[in-house]
Design a protein around this motif. Structure first.
Motif, PDB file in Angstrom:
ATOM      1  N   ASP A  95      11.702  -0.082  -1.582  1.00 28.62           N
ATOM      2  CA  ASP A  95      10.348   0.353  -1.871  1.00 28.62           C
ATOM      3  C   ASP A  95      10.077   0.189  -3.366  1.00 28.62           C
ATOM      4  O   ASP A  95      10.915   0.545  -4.192  1.00 28.62           O
ATOM      5  CB  ASP A  95      10.240   1.831  -1.459  1.00 28.62           C
ATOM      6  CG  ASP A  95       8.815   2.316  -1.445  1.00 28.62           C
ATOM      7  OD1 ASP A  95       7.905   1.469  -1.283  1.00 28.62           O
ATOM      8  OD2 ASP A  95       8.607   3.526  -1.612  1.00 28.62           O
ATOM      9  N   THR A  96       8.915  -0.353  -3.685  1.00 24.24           N
ATOM     10  CA  THR A  96       8.559  -0.518  -5.100  1.00 24.24           C
ATOM     11  C   THR A  96       7.772   0.702  -5.550  1.00 24.24           C
ATOM     12  O   THR A  96       6.570   0.806  -5.340  1.00 24.24           O
ATOM     13  CB  THR A  96       7.747  -1.810  -5.310  1.00 24.24           C
ATOM     14  OG1 THR A  96       8.450  -2.884  -4.683  1.00 24.24           O
ATOM     15  CG2 THR A  96       7.555  -2.109  -6.775  1.00 24.24           C
ATOM     16  N   THR A  97       8.474   1.625  -6.185  1.00 21.59           N
ATOM     17  CA  THR A  97       7.858   2.895  -6.566  1.00 21.59           C
ATOM     18  C   THR A  97       6.807   2.709  -7.645  1.00 21.59           C
ATOM     19  O   THR A  97       5.880   3.497  -7.755  1.00 21.59           O
ATOM     20  CB  THR A  97       8.950   3.871  -7.050  1.00 21.59           C
ATOM     21  OG1 THR A  97      10.028   3.830  -6.115  1.00 21.59           O
ATOM     22  CG2 THR A  97       8.438   5.277  -7.147  1.00 21.59           C
ATOM     23  N   SER A  98       6.965   1.661  -8.462  1.00 20.26           N
ATOM     24  CA  SER A  98       5.974   1.478  -9.533  1.00 20.26           C
ATOM     25  C   SER A  98       4.571   1.263  -8.968  1.00 20.26           C
ATOM     26  O   SER A  98       3.586   1.570  -9.642  1.00 20.26           O
ATOM     27  CB  SER A  98       6.382   0.337 -10.475  1.00 20.26           C
ATOM     28  OG  SER A  98       7.144  -0.625  -9.830  1.00 20.26           O
ATOM     29  N   ASN A  99       4.463   0.770  -7.736  1.00 20.89           N
ATOM     30  CA  ASN A  99       3.132   0.654  -7.121  1.00 20.89           C
ATOM     31  C   ASN A  99       2.501   2.033  -6.930  1.00 20.89           C
ATOM     32  O   ASN A  99       1.295   2.211  -7.110  1.00 20.89           O
ATOM     33  CB  ASN A  99       3.220  -0.046  -5.767  1.00 20.89           C
ATOM     34  CG  ASN A  99       3.634  -1.498  -5.918  1.00 20.89           C
ATOM     35  OD1 ASN A  99       3.497  -2.064  -7.013  1.00 20.89           O
ATOM     36  ND2 ASN A  99       4.150  -2.083  -4.848  1.00 20.89           N
ATOM     37  N   GLU A 100       3.348   3.000  -6.542  1.00 21.56           N
ATOM     38  CA  GLU A 100       2.870   4.358  -6.351  1.00 21.56           C
ATOM     39  C   GLU A 100       2.360   4.932  -7.673  1.00 21.56           C
ATOM     40  O   GLU A 100       1.342   5.606  -7.723  1.00 21.56           O
ATOM     41  CB  GLU A 100       4.035   5.208  -5.838  1.00 21.56           C
ATOM     42  CG  GLU A 100       3.662   6.226  -4.800  1.00 21.56           C
ATOM     43  CD  GLU A 100       4.923   6.852  -4.208  1.00 21.56           C
ATOM     44  OE1 GLU A 100       5.262   6.465  -3.081  1.00 21.56           O
ATOM     45  OE2 GLU A 100       5.540   7.701  -4.858  1.00 21.56           O
ATOM     46  N   VAL A 101       3.112   4.633  -8.735  1.00 21.23           N
ATOM     47  CA  VAL A 101       2.708   5.102 -10.067  1.00 21.23           C
ATOM     48  C   VAL A 101       1.370   4.457 -10.448  1.00 21.23           C
ATOM     49  O   VAL A 101       0.478   5.128 -10.972  1.00 21.23           O
ATOM     50  CB  VAL A 101       3.808   4.785 -11.100  1.00 21.23           C
ATOM     51  CG1 VAL A 101       3.338   5.094 -12.511  1.00 21.23           C
ATOM     52  CG2 VAL A 101       5.070   5.574 -10.777  1.00 21.23           C
ATOM     53  N   ALA A 102       1.233   3.179 -10.169  1.00 20.93           N
ATOM     54  CA  ALA A 102      -0.017   2.487 -10.495  1.00 20.93           C
ATOM     55  C   ALA A 102      -1.187   3.091  -9.716  1.00 20.93           C
ATOM     56  O   ALA A 102      -2.294   3.254 -10.249  1.00 20.93           O
ATOM     57  CB  ALA A 102       0.114   0.998 -10.197  1.00 20.93           C
ATOM     58  N   ASN A 103      -0.930   3.458  -8.452  1.00 19.13           N
ATOM     59  CA  ASN A 103      -1.997   4.052  -7.637  1.00 19.13           C
ATOM     60  C   ASN A 103      -2.413   5.430  -8.153  1.00 19.13           C
ATOM     61  O   ASN A 103      -3.539   5.854  -7.958  1.00 19.13           O
ATOM     62  CB  ASN A 103      -1.539   4.209  -6.180  1.00 19.13           C
ATOM     63  CG  ASN A 103      -1.426   2.854  -5.501  1.00 19.13           C
ATOM     64  OD1 ASN A 103      -2.064   1.895  -5.931  1.00 19.13           O
ATOM     65  ND2 ASN A 103      -0.605   2.784  -4.462  1.00 19.13           N
TER      66      ASN A 103
END
Lengths: 187, 787
Positions: A95-103
């Protein structure tokens, strides 16, 4: 009276039944979808050349085996474009957690704190309020030196606090989701 | 008049070993109507008062007839006689110093004899304050809290109520969570008995309060001795008892409705209770609702410290025959508690930033009832069925089955929408079976024996997406005990022994990859011994000596914790090699009464705990992606706890009472030569109360002022805490109360002020002292109707 006596006899039987009953079932291993196992900071020189990668990887989370830390060497008087990638490698697929941070950019901010090295950082991205995030950044190195770089990710910081937009962590509060320190040499 | 009085009958019905009993059989009353020619207004009621625990007559109690507004006193043998009564219904109220008030309803048709057994609180445990006349001020000072105080202070939680007793403190997590500390020990080391059943929740957590609504209780008491052997649980001696009363033998509907408003947190508390001794069965139902918003410190709101609580309880009692009684009890406790937002931290850096701030992070300048993350929700069900068999005058058998379900969820601030997903989610169930047999012999001898079986099952709900801090487990426990008592002249002796076998199965998830299931098995054999003596040296001097040797097996958190404990920002590691703790405790109490004007109680204790389990910081740090965390692991050492509780109360004239209480405690790790952490500070309490003369309508009117000084915890090394220990502080309080006699009801109004000087302070035993000041001033207004 008779019933009572029967009850009295039933007690030890009940006890035996209890003590020999079945084993506790196996627990369900939770799906750790929130955990961050890996931080990868990729620094690409603006003038071209191969990227330098700093990485903190702890695939089994807190405890278990110790994390693996990859440090790197940077060239002096060079400007690098930095990009941060966060991964959760306990899940399959990863899972790419940085996408969650970006969201949730308004609720997150990275901070870059050099110590002993001649380097300055600038943010290269912004959230909906115009405040920086830090997933994209710029690093400008100065003269040769060596020291450390600490990268911190804060959750629910006060992004409007004094100094926050220029990367000063002092007044922002919030909870730390990530705090990793790399050894850095500028040659 | 013919005394058809069979003295042997009384003990067989009533001896229950209180307060070591389960709290169900506080009073037993049996009517023996006479056949005779009762003329109108020449009837009589006679009888005697006796101690429920020992069956010994109780001298100089009083009987008050509500309908006549008058009463009589019992003689030195506990006998009383009411004469010239008319045919009709009477409510009789029995009082004895140191006892709960007991009400009996009689539909008088002919001369009647009754036997009353009073629930007395002094039985080889510590003592109750005794002055001539009963007022709530004095019971509050004792080791027992009575129903009037419980009702007046219904907005407090259990531990806050207990705190007013000498020798009892509260370990708190902010405003909403507190757990009792008795003589320096808390958590797993203090058993809490709700209605005779050991409370089975997640007692290991310092931020887990006992899941009990105190309003269900008729009285709450603390057994500070060393010999509480009849109680199931895993304590090192001290026991907190929450005891609902038996339903009074009265065919009318009675009840209580109570409301408390408090200014700090704009809190509302509503309670209601109804009961009736109906023909089909005696029943009682009670309910509590509490809603609090953000509490406030003297200078700012404590954001996200609201609380909701909804509780119900139902009690049924049926006398199936003169030899068989059945009782059923069910209670549901349901709460949601906000945790101070500014105390939630991610790692050690956050902790260092947050501690010692003037105003905590995330403090809002507006008040709110809203509860956000971090917060916790807990539901606790307790169901209990009890059957009591009276074989003959001397032998009784009590069988009890109880089931508990505890569902705890703790919510943290998490990324994504996961703040609505608990970070800790535990489901625990517990089943308990007990058989207790009482035998009364001649010459005031009593033997009480029992066996207890218990299964506890704890499961982590995988919904959290987090590896659990404590593993799943199942524990089987079997215990047996015997207690012998004998009264010889002025001395009462008690000897007791207990054996416990614990079989623990732990199922953990490995911390390394690939995740594997690890099974661990432990068997613990524990025994306990106790001896006690109560000696009435002189009419005005009584001595109690209580000695006990108790073993406590390590709990699952001590054996197998593994993970980050948010509240302390540290990683906690269990130690599977822990052995049982062995405690030896001696308690000596002296009660001295000078002409019923001065009462002095001095209690001294010494406790030595071999292999005392404690959490020790390790020298290494654990590196995680959130930074370096301090590592704590469980170790064993030898500890001593030495302390004294002093209480003096003085009544120069009947309307004035002065009271002073002092608690001193010193805890030491004798193996490593350093103080024990989290020991309560020494404290001094003083109060002045003035009681007004009862008027025609207004009764029990009193006004009082009190002050509490809590000393700085100086018995601690500087390196044993991450922040300097807070200074001592003084809190001023005041109470005002009166009752109005209505036609068929009593209306009680009271005002209570706390921290009236709005003192800024931090308490050593409040885990949120790192982040914020403690509570500012508060005034509670209470109004209640009892009918």
């Amino acid at each position: 009276m008779k019933n009572t006596k029967k009850l009295l006899w039933a007690l030890p039987l009940f006890a035996i039944a209890l003590l020999t009953s079945c084993e506790k079932n196996d627990p369900v291993i939770p799906n750790q979808e929130e955990i961050i196992t890996t931080l990868r900071y990729t620094l690409t020189p603006d003038g071209g050349g191969s990227a330098v990668i700093f990485q903190f990887q702890d695939v089994d989370g807190d405890g278990g085996n110790a994390p693996v830390i990859t440090n790197g060497n940077l060239a002096s008087n060079t400007t690098y474009s930095g990009s941060l990638l966060l991964l959760n490698e306990t899940t399959n697929p990863v899972d790419t957690t940085s996408n969650e941070v970006a969201n949730e950019a308004v609720d997150h901010q990275f901070f870059f704190q050099p110590s002993g090295i001649n380097a300055t950082f600038a943010y290269d991205d912004a959230d909906a309020n115009g405040n920086p995030i830090g997933l994209a950044s710029t690093m400008a190195t100065g003269a040769a030196s060596s020291g450390t770089l600490t990268i911190t990710l804060r959750h629910q910081p006060d992004k409007f606090a004094t100094g926050a937009s220029s990367g000063d962590i002092t007044n922002v509060g919030g909870e730390t989701d990530i705090e990793v320190t790399f050894d850095v040499t500028i040659q | 008049m013919i005394q058809r009085w069979i003295s042997g009958m009384l003990p067989s019905f009533t001896k229950e070993g209180c307060p070591k009993g389960t709290g169900w059989f506080l009073f037993s009353v049996f009517l023996f109507p006479f056949s005779g020619f009762g003329q109108n207004c020449s009837l009589s009621i006679s009888g005697s008062l006796a101690d429920e625990g020992t069956g010994i007559p109780m001298a100089y109690g009083t009987v008050y007839v509500e309908e006549l507004q008058s009463g009589v006193a019992a003689d030195s043998s506990g006998n009383f006689r009411l004469t010239n009564l008319c045919k009709g219904s009477y409510h009789l109220r029995f009082n004895h110093i140191g006892c709960e008030t007991h009400t009996v309803f009689i539909d008088l048709k002919k001369d009647t004899t009754i036997a009353i057994s009073m629930h007395h609180h002094n039985e080889l445990v510590d003592e109750v304050v005794v002055h001539d006349h009963h007022s709530q001020q004095e019971t509050a000072a004792s080791t027992t809290i009575n129903q009037e105080t419980i009702t007046e202070e219904a907005n407090k939680d259990l531990s806050e109520m207990l705190q007013q007793m000498t020798g009892v403190s509260s370990l708190r997590t902010g405003a909403g969570v507190s757990k009792p500390v008795v003589h320096g020990l808390t958590g797993n080391r203090v058993a809490v008995l709700n209605n005779g059943v050991a409370q089975s929740g997640q007692q290991w957590g310092n931020d887990h309060a006992p899941e009990i609504d105190p309003y269900v209780a008729e009285h709450i008491s603390v057994v500070k001795g060393a010999s509480a052997l009849a109680y199931p649980g895993n304590s090192l001696g001290s026991v907190v008892l929450i005891e609902p009363s038996e339903i009074a033998n009265d065919p009318h509907l009675h009840g209580n409705v109570n409301y408390v408003f408090q200014t700090n947190g704009l809190g509302h508390t509503l309670n209601a209770r109804l009961e009736k001794y109906a023909k089909w069965a005696a029943w009682r139902v009670s309910a509590t609702a509490k809603v609090f918003g953000d509490r406030s410190a003297p200078d700012y709101y404590l954001t996200n410290t609201g609380k909701r609580e909804y509780d119900v309880a139902a009690q049924l009692e049926k006398h199936i025959s003169s030899k068989w009684e059945m009782k059923f009890y069910y209670s549901l406790f349901n709460t949601e508690i906000g945790i101070l937002r500014g105390s939630h931290i991610g790692n050690l850096t956050d902790l260092q930033e947050a501690i010692g701030r003037d105003v905590p992070f995330f403090t809002k300048d507006t008040f709110s009832y809203k509860i956000n993350a971090p917060h916790q929700t807990v539901q606790h069900h307790l169901a209990k069925l009890q059957s009591r068999h009276i074989f003959n005058e001397h032998q009784t058998l009590r069988l009890t089955y109880a089931a508990q379900v505890n569902n705890r969820k703790e919510f943290d601030i998490r990324r994504g929408d996961r703040s609505n997903t608990p970070a800790l989610s535990l489901l625990l169930w517990d089943q308990f079976l007990e058989s207790v047999y009482d035998h009364f012999f001649e010459h005031d001898r009593k033997l009480k024996t029992g066996i207890q079986l218990r299964i506890t099952d704890n499961t982590n709900n995988p919904e959290t997406g987090i590896l659990p801090l404590i593993p799943d487990y199942r524990a089987y426990r079997a215990g047996a005990f015997a207690i012998f008592q004998e009264q010889k002249g002025h001395v009462l002796y008690e000897l007791g022994a207990r054996y416990d076998l614990t079989d623990l199965q732990v199922v953990a998830i490995s911390s390394s990859l690939p995740r594997e299931i690890e099974r661990h098995y432990h068997v613990f054999n524990n025994y306990s011994l106790s001896a006690g003596m109560r000696w009435q040296v002189l009419p005005q001097l009584k001595l109690n000596l209580d000695m006990g040797h108790v073993l406590r097996s390590p709990q699952v958190n001590e054996l197998y914790s593994n993970g980050l404990h948010q509240g302390v920002s540290g990683i906690e590691l269990g130690n599977p090699n822990l052995k049982s703790e062995r405690s030896s405790k001696v308690v000596l109490t002296a009660d001295w009464n000078v002409r019923k004007k001065l009462f002095v109680q001095v209690l001294g204790y010494y406790q030595y705990v071999q292999d005392f389990i404690y959490l020790q910081p390790e020298s290494e740090f654990r590196l995680t992606i959130r930074g370096a965390f301090p590592l704590y692991s469980y170790h064993q050492t030898d500890a001593t706890l030495i302390g004294t509780d002093v209480l003096a109360s003085y009544e120069p004239i009947e309307s004035i009472r002065l009271m002073v209480k002092y608690s001193f405690l010193q805890g030491d790790d004798v193996r490593n030569h350093k103080p024990l952490v989290y020991m309560p500070s020494n404290n001094l309490f003083g109060s002045f109360a003035y009681t007004f003369k009862d008027g025609k309508k207004m009764k029990n009117s009193s006004v009082s002022i009190n002050g509490r000084y809590v000393f700085k915890q100086n018995h601690l090394n500087a390196d044993q805490d991450i922040m300097p220990v807070p200074n001592g502080y003084f809190l001023l309080g005041a109470n005002l109360g009166t009752s109005f006699k209505l036609k068929k009801a009593t209306l009680r109004c009271s005002l209570r002020g706390e921290n009236l000087l709005n003192t800024r302070y931090r308490d050593y035993l409040n885990r949120q002292r790192y982040f914020s000041d403690d509570l500012g001033w508060n005034v509670s207004a209470q109004i209640g109707v009892t009918f």
